[in-house]
Write a protein that holds these residues in place. Structure first.
Motif, PDB file in Angstrom:
ATOM      1  N   VAL A 136      -1.752   1.534   1.621  1.00  0.00           N
ATOM      2  CA  VAL A 136      -1.518   0.375   2.334  1.00  0.00           C
ATOM      3  C   VAL A 136      -0.526   1.021   3.674  1.00  0.00           C
ATOM      4  O   VAL A 136       0.487   1.625   3.255  1.00  0.00           O
ATOM      5  N   ALA A 137      -1.092   0.678   4.890  1.00  0.00           N
ATOM      6  CA  ALA A 137      -0.038   1.303   5.660  1.00  0.00           C
ATOM      7  C   ALA A 137       1.411   0.861   5.849  1.00  0.00           C
ATOM      8  O   ALA A 137       1.829  -0.333   5.450  1.00  0.00           O
ATOM      9  N   ASP A 138       2.372   1.644   5.981  1.00  0.00           N
ATOM     10  CA  ASP A 138       3.757   1.582   5.935  1.00  0.00           C
ATOM     11  C   ASP A 138       4.513   1.590   4.669  1.00  0.00           C
ATOM     12  O   ASP A 138       5.561   1.738   4.575  1.00  0.00           O
ATOM     13  N   ALA A 139       3.411   1.257   3.636  1.00  0.00           N
ATOM     14  CA  ALA A 139       3.969   0.911   2.258  1.00  0.00           C
ATOM     15  C   ALA A 139       4.723   2.308   1.743  1.00  0.00           C
ATOM     16  O   ALA A 139       5.694   2.383   1.048  1.00  0.00           O
ATOM     17  N   LYS A 140       4.251   3.605   1.950  1.00  0.00           N
ATOM     18  CA  LYS A 140       4.866   4.931   1.597  1.00  0.00           C
ATOM     19  C   LYS A 140       6.150   4.906   2.022  1.00  0.00           C
ATOM     20  O   LYS A 140       6.676   5.631   1.366  1.00  0.00           O
ATOM     21  N   VAL A 141       6.306   5.052   3.297  1.00  0.00           N
ATOM     22  CA  VAL A 141       7.840   5.200   3.921  1.00  0.00           C
ATOM     23  C   VAL A 141       8.722   4.287   3.230  1.00  0.00           C
ATOM     24  O   VAL A 141       9.764   4.530   2.926  1.00  0.00           O
ATOM     25  N   ILE A 142       8.472   3.017   3.150  1.00  0.00           N
ATOM     26  CA  ILE A 142       9.174   1.788   2.504  1.00  0.00           C
ATOM     27  C   ILE A 142       9.590   2.377   1.103  1.00  0.00           C
ATOM     28  O   ILE A 142      10.656   2.304   0.538  1.00  0.00           O
ATOM     29  N   HIS A 143       8.298   2.806   0.219  1.00  0.00           N
ATOM     30  CA  HIS A 143       8.528   3.025  -1.041  1.00  0.00           C
ATOM     31  C   HIS A 143       9.556   4.346  -1.286  1.00  0.00           C
ATOM     32  O   HIS A 143      10.402   4.238  -2.085  1.00  0.00           O
ATOM     33  N   GLU A 144       9.201   5.512  -0.550  1.00  0.00           N
ATOM     34  CA  GLU A 144      10.153   6.565  -0.427  1.00  0.00           C
ATOM     35  C   GLU A 144      11.447   6.059  -0.300  1.00  0.00           C
ATOM     36  O   GLU A 144      12.414   6.886  -0.994  1.00  0.00           O
ATOM     37  N   ASP A 145      11.883   5.359   0.612  1.00  0.00           N
ATOM     38  CA  ASP A 145      13.137   4.836   1.119  1.00  0.00           C
ATOM     39  C   ASP A 145      13.860   4.406  -0.172  1.00  0.00           C
ATOM     40  O   ASP A 145      14.850   4.443  -0.786  1.00  0.00           O
TER      41      ASP A 145
END
Length: 156
Positions: free
Chosen positions: A133-142
């Protein structure tokens, strides 16, 4: 997943300011009369509990009426001052302990509810990252940094 929301309050800033001022007044007013003792002293000293209070009260009555039994190393005036401090501060301590207990419970429950909600969000983001899902990876990594163990922690 449904969770019970026990704490749902908003304390007006003006009321929080009133409480902060009251606490500051308590600290300022009492600080000249209060002491701090070390953890070692706290363990070592004899303590007056609910069962001891009536005994000390009787001793104070007897010591004032029949001072002939007062050992020369005990200053009755100082003993009376100590007893008076206990009688006057103990009710304040009980009131503050009730407030502290309820404050602690409220902060703990609100913190628990906030943490459970945050974990729900995190798990949703984690799932979103898995399915791209768009943007989820960046939030999850943080956010996943909270759960990563460092090499230092793993060796302990």
């Amino acid at each position: 997943m449904s969770t019970k929301n026990t704490v749902s309050i908003q304390i007006p800033e003006a009321e929080l300011q009133t409480v902060k001022e009251a606490i500051a007044t308590l600290k300022t007013t009492l600080s000249p009369y209060l002491i701090a003792i070390s953890a070692e002293e706290r363990q070592r000293i004899p303590k007056m509990g609910d069962g001891t209070i009536p005994f000390v009260e009787k001793v104070m009555d007897y010591a004032q009426e029949d001072s002939q039994f007062l050992p020369p190393f005990i200053d009755l005036n100082e003993l009376s001052k100590d007893w008076e401090v206990v009688k006057r501060l103990a009710p304040l301590l009980r009131d503050l302990q009730q407030v502290e207990s309820n404050l602690n419970d409220t902060v703990m429950m609100a913190g628990s509810e906030a943490y459970v909600g945050a974990l729900g969000y995190y798990n949703s983001v984690k799932y979103g990252a898995r399915v791209n899902v768009a943007d989820a990876k960046v939030i999850h990594e943080d956010l996943k940094q909270r759960f990563n163990r460092s090499k230092y922690n793993q060796s302990e």
